[in-house]
Design an enzyme around this catalytic site. Structure first.
Site, PDB file in Angstrom:
ATOM      1  N   SER A 169       2.809  -2.379  10.262  1.00 56.00           N
ATOM      2  CA  SER A 169       4.465  -2.491  10.498  1.00 56.00           C
ATOM      3  C   SER A 169       4.901  -3.614  10.442  1.00 56.00           C
ATOM      4  CB  SER A 169       4.391  -1.800  11.858  1.00 56.00           C
ATOM      5  OG  SER A 169       4.126  -0.524  12.178  1.00 56.00           O
ATOM      6  N   GLY A 228       2.731  -1.212   4.488  1.00 63.04           N
ATOM      7  CA  GLY A 228       2.841   0.189   3.993  1.00 63.04           C
ATOM      8  C   GLY A 228       4.235   0.584   3.765  1.00 63.04           C
ATOM      9  N   GLY A 229       4.805   1.071   4.669  1.00 68.82           N
ATOM     10  CA  GLY A 229       6.155   1.698   4.854  1.00 68.82           C
ATOM     11  C   GLY A 229       7.366   0.752   3.994  1.00 68.82           C
ATOM     12  N   ASN A 267       0.896  -1.109   0.096  1.00 69.86           N
ATOM     13  CA  ASN A 267      -0.119   0.025  -0.026  1.00 69.86           C
ATOM     14  C   ASN A 267       0.790   1.421  -0.222  1.00 69.86           C
ATOM     15  OD1 ASN A 267      -1.970   2.129   0.403  1.00 69.86           O
ATOM     16  ND2 ASN A 267      -2.209   1.464   2.645  1.00 69.86           N
ATOM     17  N   TRP A 268       1.125   1.808  -1.132  1.00 67.40           N
ATOM     18  CA  TRP A 268       1.904   3.005  -1.303  1.00 67.40           C
ATOM     19  C   TRP A 268       1.308   4.422  -0.483  1.00 67.40           C
ATOM     20  CZ3 TRP A 268       3.906   2.858  -7.120  1.00 67.40           C
ATOM     21  CH2 TRP A 268       4.716   1.968  -7.433  1.00 67.40           C
ATOM     22  N   LYS A 269       0.109   4.058  -0.372  1.00 66.68           N
ATOM     23  CA  LYS A 269      -0.635   5.604   0.340  1.00 66.68           C
ATOM     24  C   LYS A 269      -0.407   6.616  -0.455  1.00 66.68           C
ATOM     25  CE  LYS A 269       0.466   3.425   5.077  1.00 66.68           C
ATOM     26  NZ  LYS A 269      -0.224   3.591   6.255  1.00 66.68           N
ATOM     27  N   HIS A 298      -9.698   1.295   4.714  1.00 67.29           N
ATOM     28  CA  HIS A 298      -8.505   1.385   5.276  1.00 67.29           C
ATOM     29  C   HIS A 298      -8.694   2.353   6.374  1.00 67.29           C
ATOM     30  CE1 HIS A 298      -4.401   2.554   6.269  1.00 67.29           C
ATOM     31  NE2 HIS A 298      -3.933   1.465   5.582  1.00 67.29           N
TER      32      HIS A 298
HETATM   33  C1  PEP Z   1      -1.031   0.113   5.651  1.00 70.42           C
HETATM   34  O1  PEP Z   1      -0.900   1.054   5.277  1.00 70.42           O
HETATM   35  O2  PEP Z   1      -1.951  -0.718   5.272  1.00 70.42           O
HETATM   36  C2  PEP Z   1       0.091  -0.465   6.665  1.00 70.42           C
HETATM   37  C3  PEP Z   1      -0.084  -1.560   7.162  1.00 70.42           C
HETATM   38  O3  PEP Z   1       1.092   0.420   6.766  1.00 70.42           O
HETATM   39  P1  PEP Z   1       2.303  -0.031   7.417  1.00 70.42           P
HETATM   40  O4  PEP Z   1       2.955  -1.357   6.981  1.00 70.42           O
HETATM   41  O5  PEP Z   1       3.304   1.207   7.252  1.00 70.42           O
HETATM   42  O6  PEP Z   1       2.016  -0.133   8.946  1.00 70.42           O
END
Ligand code: PEP
Length: 248
Positions: free
Chosen positions: A209, A230-231, A9-11, A94
């Site tokens: 995370s 995400g990140g 998920n590049w957000k 989300h």
């Molecule tokens: C997400 O945006 O769906 C996510 C899980 O972010 P992160 O991995 O950065 O916690």
């Protein structure tokens, strides 16, 4: 048996140049990858993904879809517009949209319905806040969120993907323990099984995370079918390392 599904998920990150180099690096590392892979990108970059990823082992998707079919909804993107770019997946519900855009369970359920009607797999996010976990409400919250989607989508429910994303773990560096994740995933699996005889098809992803260091333990849980990342999905070496783990 469900093969693992790993979704980035590049957000709201990226640029034409940065996306091109990230995708090139990912594609060059895909030879040993056997799990299913996709990236969910800002809608502005779907045309770029269609060019870069069509026919490749990496699928692509959107991060949201309108609950309306068309019309006077400034800024919204409809499911049929996503269909024009041949997207395979669309994240709905989300926690950032539930929080910053006040999206309700019913709205998320309608968005999932719109995606399904357009032949797009909705990745339905559910998850509790820190306060809800501390109050012992985790199961009730995720079951309520998923129940709305089941209610609105009936027998199509086996066509969705679910992502369990504890809100307190998204973007915080805090991760659910493998046991915590498995416990909630098992609850969601049972709920899906009660709703559909084809529920075993549904992939239930963990998100929050997830990174190259903790992915193996999370993915080893029997009901964790992959990750929504995400990140760590923005760094090609990290994402590729997680894809390798999910391909074992
Ligand atoms: C997400 O945006 O769906 C996510 C899980 O972010 P992160 O991995 O950065 O916690």
């Amino acid at each position: 048996m469900r093969s693992k599904l790993m979704v980035g998920n590049w957000k709201m990150n990226g640029s034409l140049a940065a996306n091109a180099s990230l995708v090139a690096e990912l594609l060059s590392g895909m030879s040993a990858i056997t799990c299913r892979v996709a990236v969910c990108v800002p809608s502005a970059y779907l045309a770029q993904m269609q060019v870069l990823l069509s026919g490749s082992p990496i699928g692509y998707g959107a991060q949201d879809v309108s609950d309306h079919a068309s019309g006077a909804y400034t800024g919204e993107v409809s499911a049929s517009m996503l269909q024009d770019f041949a997207v395979r997946y669309c994240i709905v519900g989300h926690s950032e949209r539930r929080l910053y855009h006040a999206e309700s369970d019913v709205l998320v359920a309608v968005k999932a319905q719109r995606a399904l009607a357009a032949g797009i797999t909705p990745i339905v996010c559910v998850g509790e806040t820190q306060a809800e976990r501390e109050a012992g409400q985790t199961e009730a919250v995720v079951k309520r969120q998923l129940a709305a989607v089941i209610h609105a989508n009936g027998h199509c429910i086996s066509e969705i993907v679910v992502a369990y994303e504890p809100v307190w773990a998204v973007g915080t560096g805090l991760t659910a323990t493998p046991e915590q994740a498995q416990q909630v995933h098992a609850v969601l699996r049972a709920q899906l099984q009660a709703a559909s005889s084809h529920a075993d098809r549904v992939s239930i992803l963990y998100g929050g995370s997830m990174n190259a260091g903790n992915a193996a333990q999370l993915l080893a849980q029997p009901d964790v079918d992959g990750g929504l990342i995400g990140g760590a999905a923005l760094k090609a070496p990290d994402f590729l390392s997680m894809l390798k783990t999910a391909s074992r």
